[in-house]
Design an enzyme around this catalytic site. Structure first.
Site, PDB file in Angstrom:
ATOM      1  N   ASP A 224       0.722  -1.114  -0.019  1.00  0.00           N
ATOM      2  CA  ASP A 224       0.026   0.043   0.087  1.00  0.00           C
ATOM      3  C   ASP A 224       0.868   1.298  -0.054  1.00  0.00           C
ATOM      4  O   ASP A 224       0.600   2.172  -0.875  1.00  0.00           O
ATOM      5  CB  ASP A 224      -1.193   0.066   0.989  1.00  0.00           C
ATOM      6  CG  ASP A 224      -0.509  -0.304   2.505  1.00  0.00           C
ATOM      7  OD1 ASP A 224       0.654  -0.967   2.478  1.00  0.00           O
ATOM      8  OD2 ASP A 224      -1.079  -0.155   3.677  1.00  0.00           O
ATOM      9  N   ASP A 252      -0.273  -1.556 -13.446  1.00  0.00           N
ATOM     10  CA  ASP A 252      -0.965  -0.613 -14.072  1.00  0.00           C
ATOM     11  C   ASP A 252      -1.092   0.804 -13.495  1.00  0.00           C
ATOM     12  O   ASP A 252      -0.870   1.796 -14.527  1.00  0.00           O
ATOM     13  CB  ASP A 252      -2.450  -1.029 -13.885  1.00  0.00           C
ATOM     14  CG  ASP A 252      -3.098  -1.914 -14.981  1.00  0.00           C
ATOM     15  OD1 ASP A 252      -2.486  -2.670 -15.758  1.00  0.00           O
ATOM     16  OD2 ASP A 252      -4.324  -2.223 -15.045  1.00  0.00           O
TER      17      ASP A 252
END
Ligand code: NAD
Length: 367
Positions: A224, A252
């Site tokens: 994260d 991505d």
């Protein structure tokens, strides 16, 4: 000795259009650099379904197992949306990845200077960016058992299982360390060891593999935080290695820092074959773009950069890969743009084949 072999699977939509430009580049290397390839071509995706009733024929699969590298365009299209899941075009792609056991997915995020304005981030944050994400591709939560939707009391429960064996982590880590050795000897491993046991094992195994690569500076980051850092200061990274799920998302995210989907290549590598080359498939990140298919508007650069990755990772031709990337950089710096790369200032876009021709001209000029 015979030439290295390539199987081209153009696929659907813009796949054949962008692949035609890759063919020009392959032919150029044969004619001008004495680097000839034995190229064969076959069907995948909807095109294979139309002919064989399956998205990848067994003979094509067998050929893919034999060649030194597979180059794939893109698969899919609205015409095939109604098909049963088992014969959808994407199943052809998944079959290739699975049966070739392509466990390491390499996704570079490289920002060409001429396109730095296309990023959603500030130009100075992304200009010159060049990172490589290695995503474990054949295990983890997308494959772990048990999985499914089950009845539990008076409601349903959806279950997927994150599962990694030591050997699965080890081979992905090794691929990443080998890459780091060829680049800037810096590797960041991302997991969530703070909340996931699979993350604890991931960190342990990556650290252990790292002992074999003392020259590589290894760091660990929670995934994260990794996502935040990629957007805050992406240039702090060189190679990143992570699992299938986090890799899906982080690659991505990193890729889009660089602007257009038409610019992003990828490689999926497996274990070494008898000749020492890894099992390998190279493909652009984009899909078949049915909205622009058949109009000569597609940007062929992602597919051509995928061939550059093949030169580097399958054929040990790093210098020639750099020659090709530099040629593309020069064409972009000269202001040549396909429609997807037109900025607000406007101008006249070139067609898919004109972009290919410009890249060939730049290759000629590099001699
Ligand atoms: P897409 O990547 O095909 O297109 C998204 C948008 O980006 C479109 O507007 C398209 O015109 C544009 N675009 C993509 N590549 C481009 C290029 N090279 N040059 C210029 N513009 C480009 O994604 P999508 O629209 O979500 O999917 C279309 C089809 O492709 C679907 O059937 C999907 O399943 C399939 N798909 C296949 C792959 C693959 O083969 N690896 C990957 C993603 C999607």
């Amino acid at each position: 000795m015979s030439n290295p072999s390539i199987l081209i699977l153009p696929g659907d939509g813009i796949g054949p259009e962008v692949m035609a430009e890759v063919r020009k580049v392959i032919d150029w290397y044969g004619a001008k650099r004495d680097l000839a390839f034995d190229v064969s071509e076959d069907l995948v995706g909807g095109a294979a379904y139309d002919k064989h009733g399956v998205p990848l024929a067994d003979e094509t699969m067998a050929k893919a197992q034999e060649v030194d590298a597979v180059l794939l365009g893109a698969v899919g299209g609205p015409k095939y949306d109604v098909l049963d899941f088992s014969v959808k075009p994407e199943r052809g792609l998944l079959r290739l990845r699975k049966e070739m056991d392509l466990f390491a997915n390499l996704r570079p995020a490289q920002c060409f200077d001429a396109l730095a304005d296309f990023s959603s981030l500030k130009k100075e944050v992304v200009a010159g960016l060049d990172i490589m994400i290695v995503r474990e591709l054949t295990s983890g939560v997308y494959f772990g058992e048990p999985r499914g939707i089950f009845e539990e009391g008076n409601e349903r429960v959806g279950i997927n299982t994150q599962r990694y064996t030591e050997s699965e982590i080890e081979r992905a880590a090794r691929a990443a360390f080998e890459l780091a050795m060829k680049r800037n000897k810096k590797l960041c491993s991302m997991e969530k060891a703070n909340v996931m046991e699979s993350g604890i094992l991931w960190r342990e195994v990556v650290t252990r593999v790292g002992e074999e690569y003392p020259e590589v500076e290894l760091s660990h980051m929670y995934a994260d935080n990794g996502a935040m850092q990629l957007v805050r200061a992406p240039k702090q990274f060189d190679v990143i290695v992570t699992d299938n799920l986090f890799g899906d998302i982080l690659s991505d995210c990193a890729a889009m820092l660089t602007g257009s989907l038409g610019m992003l290549p990828s490689a999926s590598l497996g274990a070494p074959m008898a000749n020492g080359r890894p099992k390998a498939m190279y493909e652009p990140v984009h899909g078949s773009a049915p909205d622009i298919a058949g109009q000569g508007k597609a940007n062929p650069i992602a597919c051509i950069l995928s061939f550059a990755m093949a030169l580097r990772y399958s054929f040990d031709q790093g210098d020639e890969a750099t020659r090709l990337e530099t040629a593309i950089e020069k064409v972009l710096a000269d202001g040549v743009r396909t429609a997807d790369l037109m900025g607000p200032e406007g101008g006249t876009p070139v067609s898919t084949s004109e972009m290919g021709d410009k890249i060939i001209e730049a290759l000629d000029a590099s001699l």
